[in-house]
Write a protein that holds these residues in place. Structure first.
Motif, PDB file in Angstrom:
ATOM      1  N   ALA A  79     -15.741  16.586  33.270  1.00 46.11           N
ATOM      2  CA  ALA A  79     -14.738  16.076  34.296  1.00 46.11           C
ATOM      3  C   ALA A  79     -14.106  17.280  35.054  1.00 46.11           C
ATOM      4  O   ALA A  79     -13.369  17.181  36.089  1.00 46.11           O
ATOM      5  CB  ALA A  79     -13.533  15.771  33.411  1.00 46.11           C
ATOM      6  N   ALA A  80     -14.256  18.562  34.442  1.00 46.64           N
ATOM      7  CA  ALA A  80     -14.190  19.826  35.195  1.00 46.64           C
ATOM      8  C   ALA A  80     -15.225  20.310  36.202  1.00 46.64           C
ATOM      9  O   ALA A  80     -15.109  21.402  36.962  1.00 46.64           O
ATOM     10  CB  ALA A  80     -13.740  20.804  34.390  1.00 46.64           C
ATOM     11  N   GLY A  81     -16.171  19.285  36.355  1.00 48.09           N
ATOM     12  CA  GLY A  81     -17.512  19.840  37.295  1.00 48.09           C
ATOM     13  C   GLY A  81     -17.732  18.451  38.146  1.00 48.09           C
ATOM     14  O   GLY A  81     -16.780  17.796  38.290  1.00 48.09           O
ATOM     15  N   LEU A  86     -16.970  26.056  42.498  1.00 51.48           N
ATOM     16  CA  LEU A  86     -15.932  26.384  41.515  1.00 51.48           C
ATOM     17  C   LEU A  86     -16.061  25.084  40.321  1.00 51.48           C
ATOM     18  O   LEU A  86     -16.207  24.226  40.991  1.00 51.48           O
ATOM     19  CB  LEU A  86     -14.659  26.464  41.871  1.00 51.48           C
ATOM     20  CG  LEU A  86     -14.446  27.553  43.116  1.00 51.48           C
ATOM     21  CD1 LEU A  86     -13.010  27.649  43.570  1.00 51.48           C
ATOM     22  CD2 LEU A  86     -15.010  29.012  42.469  1.00 51.48           C
ATOM     23  N   GLY A  87     -15.733  25.477  39.139  1.00 51.17           N
ATOM     24  CA  GLY A  87     -15.690  24.413  38.290  1.00 51.17           C
ATOM     25  C   GLY A  87     -16.718  24.550  37.143  1.00 51.17           C
ATOM     26  O   GLY A  87     -17.301  25.717  36.911  1.00 51.17           O
ATOM     27  N   TYR A  88     -17.078  23.257  36.432  1.00 52.60           N
ATOM     28  CA  TYR A  88     -17.770  23.326  35.283  1.00 52.60           C
ATOM     29  C   TYR A  88     -19.275  23.026  35.503  1.00 52.60           C
ATOM     30  O   TYR A  88     -19.501  22.144  36.366  1.00 52.60           O
ATOM     31  CB  TYR A  88     -17.419  22.285  34.164  1.00 52.60           C
ATOM     32  CG  TYR A  88     -18.306  22.241  33.027  1.00 52.60           C
ATOM     33  CD1 TYR A  88     -18.350  23.073  31.833  1.00 52.60           C
ATOM     34  CD2 TYR A  88     -18.944  21.000  32.945  1.00 52.60           C
ATOM     35  CE1 TYR A  88     -19.417  22.922  31.063  1.00 52.60           C
ATOM     36  CE2 TYR A  88     -20.055  20.829  32.078  1.00 52.60           C
ATOM     37  CZ  TYR A  88     -20.251  21.774  30.926  1.00 52.60           C
ATOM     38  OH  TYR A  88     -21.065  21.511  29.896  1.00 52.60           O
ATOM     39  N   GLY A  89     -20.166  23.773  34.934  1.00 59.61           N
ATOM     40  CA  GLY A  89     -21.812  23.524  35.255  1.00 59.61           C
ATOM     41  C   GLY A  89     -22.366  23.505  34.201  1.00 59.61           C
ATOM     42  O   GLY A  89     -21.933  24.349  33.111  1.00 59.61           O
ATOM     43  N   SER A  90     -23.658  23.214  33.723  1.00 56.67           N
ATOM     44  CA  SER A  90     -24.368  23.161  32.880  1.00 56.67           C
ATOM     45  C   SER A  90     -25.831  23.414  33.137  1.00 56.67           C
ATOM     46  O   SER A  90     -26.591  22.405  34.033  1.00 56.67           O
ATOM     47  CB  SER A  90     -24.205  22.105  31.806  1.00 56.67           C
ATOM     48  OG  SER A  90     -25.153  22.289  30.803  1.00 56.67           O
ATOM     49  N   ARG A  91     -26.639  24.485  32.643  1.00 57.14           N
ATOM     50  CA  ARG A  91     -27.924  24.583  33.044  1.00 57.14           C
ATOM     51  C   ARG A  91     -28.165  24.915  34.549  1.00 57.14           C
ATOM     52  O   ARG A  91     -29.012  25.676  34.811  1.00 57.14           O
ATOM     53  CB  ARG A  91     -28.928  23.645  32.641  1.00 57.14           C
ATOM     54  CG  ARG A  91     -28.948  23.462  31.209  1.00 57.14           C
ATOM     55  CD  ARG A  91     -29.913  22.242  30.488  1.00 57.14           C
ATOM     56  NE  ARG A  91     -31.470  22.602  31.087  1.00 57.14           N
ATOM     57  CZ  ARG A  91     -32.173  23.199  30.753  1.00 57.14           C
ATOM     58  NH1 ARG A  91     -31.922  23.955  29.546  1.00 57.14           N
ATOM     59  NH2 ARG A  91     -33.294  23.349  31.478  1.00 57.14           N
ATOM     60  N   ALA A 118      -7.049  23.999  35.854  1.00 58.28           N
ATOM     61  CA  ALA A 118      -6.832  24.041  34.641  1.00 58.28           C
ATOM     62  C   ALA A 118      -6.685  22.627  34.279  1.00 58.28           C
ATOM     63  O   ALA A 118      -6.827  22.087  32.915  1.00 58.28           O
ATOM     64  CB  ALA A 118      -5.681  24.961  34.025  1.00 58.28           C
ATOM     65  N   LYS A 119      -5.790  21.751  35.206  1.00 54.13           N
ATOM     66  CA  LYS A 119      -5.463  20.316  34.781  1.00 54.13           C
ATOM     67  C   LYS A 119      -6.904  19.670  34.203  1.00 54.13           C
ATOM     68  O   LYS A 119      -6.598  18.558  33.507  1.00 54.13           O
ATOM     69  CB  LYS A 119      -4.958  19.797  35.982  1.00 54.13           C
ATOM     70  CG  LYS A 119      -3.682  20.326  36.631  1.00 54.13           C
ATOM     71  CD  LYS A 119      -3.183  19.868  38.030  1.00 54.13           C
ATOM     72  CE  LYS A 119      -1.784  20.607  38.184  1.00 54.13           C
ATOM     73  NZ  LYS A 119      -1.344  19.958  39.690  1.00 54.13           N
TER      74      LYS A 119
END
Length: 339
Positions: A79-81, A86-91, A118-119
């Motif tokens: 939900a943060a990506g 900017l934000g969440y990532g994976s791999r 941060a929300k």
């Protein structure tokens, strides 16, 4: 998975060829401290900073907030990506096929930008996460400015604050990246395993990188050995220290006197590695040009002036393993005034 360019396997090197350490408490005096920094950056492109003045609780608070985020179920983290950038990532690292064995958060260092993100990172108490990040950023930015001012003094710049002014501008494009490397399927405690690249070979494009990690090994830097051949050198973990890297922009600002360090992170370990990197960066429209003191008859200007926005755009079109500043030099070579 990122495949680095051909290089010898990681091996131990003599202490004289290893990890330079700078005591920021300056027991030998400010002039000696700036000399040590210039020497470490010129010979190795990085150093380990100890007695740096960043309070332990500041790093511990960020570690706790970061670990809590990465411990959440995948749907909540997603939900943060996705990172844009900017934000969440994976791999997936960028948009050009680079992948690694990690999860990460990329945040702009502007406090309001952190509060907005941060929300989605800590829904229970967004201020808990944003306050931890902002406190950390403030502390490491101060450390970065100290280092850059000392570097300016050591290089004999007429204005020693020439570097630090670039990152303290109100519209600075500085970032903080938090990386989490979970134990991999191949994890056997051997971080030298070639099949578990957590983050592939690259240099950092910004001015300076200030890295701190937990007590898990993984960081490797590419350095010349006693025979002058490049070798991957394991950097022993030290959660009480910061590792300071020359970035591509600092290489350009010093006309190539300081060279951005190529490094990678290996993730084949039985313990998770958590790291935070502050990327000291100028404003997008900041002009990057070799400072006059670094250009001489013997060392003519190597790169034509460019903006951070221009270099950033070019850099993001390349895969990690490219030697990006050298390629950029080819792309923008004006001829005549180049080496």
């Amino acid at each position: 998975m990122v495949v680095s360019s051909a290089a010898p396997a990681c091996r131990d090197m003599a202490p004289s060829l290893g990890i330079p350490t700078v005591d920021m408490s300056a027991p030998a005096g400010r002039a000696e401290l700036s000399r040590q920094m210039v020497e470490a950056f010129a010979e190795r492109g990085f150093f380990k900073a100890v007695n740096h003045g960043v309070p332990p609780h500041v790093a511990a608070r960020l570690d706790a907030a970061s670990a809590a985020f990465f411990a959440q179920p995948a749907p909540e983290k997603q939900a943060a990506g996705p990172p844009d950038p900017l934000g969440y990532g994976s791999r997936s690292i960028g948009s050009h096929g680079d992948v690694g064995e990690l999860e990460y958060l990329i945040l702009h260092t502007d406090p309001e930008a952190v509060a907005r993100k941060a929300k989605a990172i800590d829904r229970e108490d967004p201020s808990r996460f944003s306050e931890a990040v902002n406190e950390y950023v403030q502390a490491v930015r101060h450390l970065a400015c100290q280092i850059l001012d000392l570097l300016g003094e050591g290089l004999g710049l007429r204005d020693p604050s020439s570097f630090s002014k670039l990152i303290t501008a109100t519209d600075s494009d500085s970032l903080v990246r938090i990386n989490y490397y979970p134990p991999t399927a191949a994890g056997d405690g051997d971080v030298k395993g070639p099949s578990s690249v957590g983050f592939g070979e690259h240099s950092d494009p910004q001015i300076l990188s200030v890295l701190r990690a937990n007590d898990v090994d993984g960081l490797q830097v590419l350095l010349p050995d006693a025979r002058g051949e490049d070798a991957w050198v394991q950097v022993p973990a030290d959660p009480a220290a910061f590792f300071i890297n020359v970035g591509d922009l600092l290489q350009a600002l010093t006309n190539g006197r300081l060279v951005s360090i190529r490094h990678r992170v290996m993730a084949s370990t039985t313990k998770p590695r958590l790291s935070a990197i502050y990327f000291a960066t100028p404003a997008l429209q900041a002009n990057i040009s070799a400072l006059p003191e670094t250009v001489t008859a013997d060392m003519p200007r190597r790169y034509r002036p460019f903006t951070w926005a221009e270099y950033k755009k070019t850099m993001y079109t390349l895969r990690l393993s490219h030697n990006r500043l050298d390629l950029f030099k080819v792309l923008v070579d004006e001829g005549g005034d180049q080496e």
